[in-house]
Design a protein around this motif. Structure first.
Motif, mmCIF file in Angstrom:
data_model
loop_
_atom_site.group_PDB
_atom_site.id
_atom_site.type_symbol
_atom_site.label_atom_id
_atom_site.label_comp_id
_atom_site.label_asym_id
_atom_site.label_seq_id
_atom_site.Cartn_x
_atom_site.Cartn_y
_atom_site.Cartn_z
ATOM 1 N N LYS A 1 2.011 4.467 -7.889
ATOM 2 C CA LYS A 1 0.631 4.261 -7.459
ATOM 3 C C LYS A 1 0.301 5.077 -6.215
ATOM 4 C CE LYS A 1 -2.753 0.627 -6.759
ATOM 5 N NZ LYS A 1 -3.008 -0.823 -6.830
ATOM 6 N N ALA A 2 1.249 5.151 -5.262
ATOM 7 C CA ALA A 2 1.012 5.930 -4.043
ATOM 8 C C ALA A 2 0.848 7.409 -4.369
ATOM 9 C CB ALA A 2 2.162 5.730 -3.064
ATOM 10 N N ALA A 3 1.680 7.917 -5.296
ATOM 11 C CA ALA A 3 1.558 9.324 -5.686
ATOM 12 C C ALA A 3 0.221 9.581 -6.367
ATOM 13 C CB ALA A 3 2.711 9.699 -6.607
ATOM 14 N N ARG A 4 -0.230 8.631 -7.182
ATOM 15 C CA ARG A 4 -1.512 8.798 -7.872
ATOM 16 C C ARG A 4 -2.672 8.776 -6.878
ATOM 17 N NH1 ARG A 4 -0.768 5.041 -11.105
ATOM 18 N NH2 ARG A 4 -2.020 3.390 -10.165
ATOM 19 N N MET A 5 -2.614 7.874 -5.914
ATOM 20 C CA MET A 5 -3.689 7.802 -4.912
ATOM 21 C C MET A 5 -3.717 9.053 -4.042
ATOM 22 S SD MET A 5 -3.377 3.814 -3.734
ATOM 23 C CE MET A 5 -4.661 4.006 -2.513
ATOM 24 N N LEU B 1 6.371 5.893 0.284
ATOM 25 C CA LEU B 1 7.027 6.013 -1.011
ATOM 26 C C LEU B 1 6.456 7.132 -1.874
ATOM 27 C CD1 LEU B 1 7.419 2.240 -1.937
ATOM 28 C CD2 LEU B 1 9.155 3.781 -1.042
ATOM 29 N N ALA B 2 5.301 7.676 -1.492
ATOM 30 C CA ALA B 2 4.685 8.728 -2.310
ATOM 31 C C ALA B 2 5.605 9.937 -2.436
ATOM 32 C CB ALA B 2 3.338 9.136 -1.717
ATOM 33 N N LEU C 1 6.959 1.031 -9.004
ATOM 34 C CA LEU C 1 5.514 0.832 -9.210
ATOM 35 C C LEU C 1 4.716 1.326 -8.014
ATOM 36 C CD1 LEU C 1 5.362 -2.718 -10.850
ATOM 37 C CD2 LEU C 1 4.587 -0.583 -11.863
ATOM 38 N N ALA C 2 5.157 0.919 -6.825
ATOM 39 C CA ALA C 2 4.443 1.322 -5.608
ATOM 40 C C ALA C 2 4.483 2.834 -5.421
ATOM 41 C CB ALA C 2 5.052 0.623 -4.392
ATOM 42 N N LYS C 3 5.618 3.463 -5.754
ATOM 43 C CA LYS C 3 5.733 4.916 -5.633
ATOM 44 C C LYS C 3 4.775 5.624 -6.576
ATOM 45 C CE LYS C 3 8.931 8.767 -6.309
ATOM 46 N NZ LYS C 3 10.293 9.180 -6.693
ATOM 47 N N ASN D 1 0.811 -1.215 0.000
ATOM 48 C CA ASN D 1 0.000 0.000 0.000
ATOM 49 C C ASN D 1 0.849 1.273 0.000
ATOM 50 O OD1 ASN D 1 -2.420 -1.494 0.083
ATOM 51 N ND2 ASN D 1 -2.262 -1.677 2.296
ATOM 52 N N GLY D 2 1.934 1.259 -0.746
ATOM 53 C CA GLY D 2 2.768 2.438 -0.856
ATOM 54 C C GLY D 2 3.660 2.690 0.337
#
Length: 754
Positions: free
Chosen positions: A130-134, A84-85, A126-128, A62-63
């Motif tokens: 996605k976390a930034a997008r969320m 990671l965001a 990838l996780a970064k 979950n980031g």
């Protein structure tokens, strides 16, 4: 959704293809690829200049990137977390990489090889993304999804009718965005790779070096072409899914409407059937009672409009409306007086008070001593006795129920072996010490109505402490044991060695099994959080057939890459031929696999020992731990069974552990009173012992016990001392009479110990 998850897993492997194609796959054994949005594995983390890099267990979910010292710490102690965001990820060299979060947190990490490092980099990128997008979506004006999300196709009904399709489209859109991120990473790394190759090519190398460079250039080009083709195929898949979404929604809506129509039709048929039944009964009764009609209102047999609100159904002798099936045979044995509702057991006890006490301050004077002879305050206890703790071995009695039904003795052995392992699952978080039972103390566990068994424990010796246990089940098995516990404090840890043999006898097959318990170790006595480990070996032996199962409990090792709390075993017949392999952990689950073929491998380990290789069928789960009740962490981590053990119950013997006052006071949270009551009971027990010795001296029949022998207690009330016919040991075996005395309510023989 399944396809998109597969695509994502393929994408996570893309960054390793270059290394694999160049023959670097032998550098290390890569960890499993990330499944979904979670990635776990061992990574070396820089700690300080003294210790250098230390092996830590990292979890990406979950980031968030979190790490622990061991996998066992995941449930209770996190050592650090980075979001990671807002983090930056940089690569130092072939195996090292750095994750920084604005200077506040910086992790210097090192993978075991290049391939593994690249797996982590891909998963982190990838996780970064996605976390930034969320995070951006959460900062939006309140829309359900961002403008970049897939458009929601209007449904044919309300929002609840098309939510499944909308959710699928959102998930597919999210995965395609993940793939786009992968595509950007591939383009970025691919361009850098080609630049490096171009620079090498400009060196105008000749011969074998030039051929190698051209070969790598061709592979890099093919790699980029394949990656782009994969991304385009995924986009085509999403476009196709969106194009067919309306058709999916129409089909779903049609199915729902059809179901509603069927429900309405069934309701109408039921009403019509009821109306016809009432009309038939009314007509029949009207013909029989024509002369007895009442002059006011409709008669009993007539169909009145008032009956629409109150419908009554009479039993019909012909054409019954339900089918009866025979119940379990055990219920035919119960008399009508026994057919009563089952007792509802309690599911909570008072929360454990937050009393702080320095364990080391008391234990430092006990190094090398036998702890059963040293009085300890209740602050270290849990509010149950050792007799009740011994009864917890029946937590998974269903394994013995299943074993009793087995036709094969070898398969039965698998269930018995799993039962021998299951008793340790309750000890994972149970760092509290049970109360030492008083001499003559008993504990009954009557679960005949719920589970078909009755259990009785009695403390038959005080020095050394020994408890006899007997269980009889209506489902075809008997369990008995006499356990003596020896414990030594070694400074940093406490060792608890149960001595004695456990017997399981099955009525139908007459199979008689025996085994012993392994050593329990409590770590971090001096400093740190207490934790428990089980280690040693168990031989489960079937004395009827000669079958044997050798179980090995692997001790925890900080340097081991193996699964923590691991248990392995092999079931063999009397000739030594392997038939089943067992594997699992003593705190979670056990599985068994049928052996089809076995062979000796090359030399493995010391002294030229050979490792046996077993070819097995697919594993089957034989046992899994029950989840702890809600709030167990404030209730001594008791299981559902343990919470009910000390519940007040009428009709038990006056020596039963439920009646022990210091234990009851501790459970209620009154620890100071419990300590005072504990001292009173111990002094009462010592006085009774001195009185017995004085009477024996007066009669000149006293015999001094040698060190290590059982204390000459007058005799246990419900157990008699004899030689075990199987093991040849001097043990206490149930003599009978307890349950009969309970039915009579006659406890004249019980001593006054409380």
């Amino acid at each position: 959704m399944i396809v998109s998850c597969k695509v994502l897993r393929m994408t996570c492997n893309i960054s390793t293809l270059i290394f694999i194609s160049e023959g670097s796959s032998n550098l290390c054994t890569p960890t499993p690829t990330p499944a979904g949005d979670t990635y776990k594995g061992w990574v070396f983390k820089w700690t300080n200049y003294i210790k250098g890099y230390q092996r830590r267990w990292f979890v990406l979910s979950n980031g968030l990137l979190s790490y622990y010292r061991t996998q066992a710490e995941m449930g209770h102690t996190c050592r650090g977390t980075i979001n990671l965001a807002t983090a930056t990820i940089t690569v130092d060299d072939a195996c090292n990489f750095v994750i920084s979060n604005g200077g506040a947190q910086t992790y210097h990490l090192k993978a075991s090889c290049e391939v593994e490092r690249q797996r982590w980099i891909t998963a982190l990128e990838l996780a970064k993304a996605k976390a930034a997008r969320m995070q951006a979506e959460s900062d939006d004006s309140g829309d359900d999804f961002s403008p970049t999300s897939n458009p929601v196709v209007p449904g044919q009904g309300g929002g609840s009718q098309n939510s499944e399709v909308q959710s699928a489209l959102r998930t597919l859109g999210s995965k395609v965005e993940d793939l786009s991120t992968c595509n950007d990473l591939i383009s970025k790394h691919g361009s850098a790779l080609q630049r490096s190759l171009s620079e090498l090519d400009s060196l105008r190398l000749t011969g074998e070096a030039g051929d190698k460079i051209r070969q790598v250039t061709e592979r890099a080009t093919l790699f980029r072409i394949t990656s782009n083709a994969m991304i385009n195929a995924c986009r085509d898949f999403l476009t196709l899914a969106q194009a067919h979404s309306k058709r999916w929604q129409k089909a779903l809506q049609a199915e729902r409407e059809q179901r509603v129509r069927l429900e309405e039709t069934l309701e109408q048929l039921a009403k019509q059937h009821n109306h016809l039944e009432r009309a038939f009964r009314g007509a029949a009764q009207a013909n029989a009672t024509t002369d007895n009609k009442s002059s006011t209102g409709p008669g009993k047999g007539e169909a009145s409009d008032e009956d629409d609100d109150n419908e009554f159904f009479d039993a019909m002798e012909e054409a019954p409306e339900f089918i009866t099936v025979p119940a379990d045979p055990q219920f035919h044995k119960l008399s009508p007086s026994e057919l009563v509702p089952l007792k509802k057991r309690r599911t909570r006890i008072p929360d454990k008070p937050n009393y702080s006490l320095n364990l080391w301050s008391i234990m430092k004077n006990c190094i090398g001593k036998e702890l059963s002879k040293i009085p300890m305050p209740v602050n270290f206890n849990e509010p149950i006795s050792m007799l009740q703790r011994l009864s917890e071995d029946l937590e998974y009695h269903e394994l013995l129920d299943k074993a009793a039904k087995c036709q094969s003795s070898l398969e039965q052995m698998c269930y018995v072996a799993a039962f021998s392992v299951s008793s340790y699952s309750t000890t994972v978080h149970r760092t509290g010490k049970p109360f030492n039972p008083l001499l003559g103390e008993t504990y009954e566990l009557d679960r005949r109505r719920e589970s078909g068994y009755r259990s009785l424990c009695e403390q038959v010796s005080h020095h050394p402490p020994a408890a006899a246990h007997h269980v009889i089940s209506d489902r075809g098995w008997t369990l008995r044991q006499e356990i003596t516990v020896a414990s030594k404090f070694r400074g940093k840890y406490l060792s608890i060695m149960p001595l004695g043999t456990i017997h399981a006898i099955f009525e139908k097959s007459n199979n008689h099994y025996t085994w012993k318990k392994v050593t329990t170790t409590v770590h971090n006595i001096i400093v740190g959080k207490l934790w428990i480990d089980q280690s040693g070996e168990i031989d489960v032996v079937n004395h009827t057939t000669g079958d044997r199962c050798h179980l090995k409990f692997a001790p925890y090792s900080y340097f081991s890459r193996d699964v923590a709390r691991k248990v392995t075993g092999v079931v063999m017949d009397k000739d030594g031929k392997a038939h089943y392999v067992l594997s699992g952990t003593w705190d979670e689950k056990m599985e068994f696999s049928r052996v089809m073929q076995s062979s000796r491998g090359g030399e493995n380990g010391t002294e030229g020992k050979q490792k046996t290789v077993y070819q097995t069928l697919k594993a089957r789960e034989v046992w899994r731990r029950n989840p702890l009740p809600e709030g167990a962490e404030t209730m001594y981590y008791f299981t559902a069974l343990a919470l009910s053990l000390n519940e007040q119950e009428e009709g038990v013997a006056p020596t039963d552990s439920r009646r022990r006052p210091d234990q009851r006071l501790m459970e209620d949270g009154r620890w100071e009173e419990a300590n005072a009551e504990k001292q009173r009971l111990e002094e009462k027990q010592r006085s009774a012992r001195r009185e017995r010795e004085r009477e024996a001296a007066n009669q000149r029949t006293a015999s001094q016990s040698e060190e290590g022998e059982h204390e000459q207690y007058p005799s246990a009330l419900w157990f008699e001392r004899c030689e075990d016919p199987i093991t040849g040991e001097q043990v206490h075996i149930y003599r009978g009479g307890y349950w009969e005395a309970k039915e009579r309510g006659s406890w004249e023989g019980c001593a006054d110990i409380f």
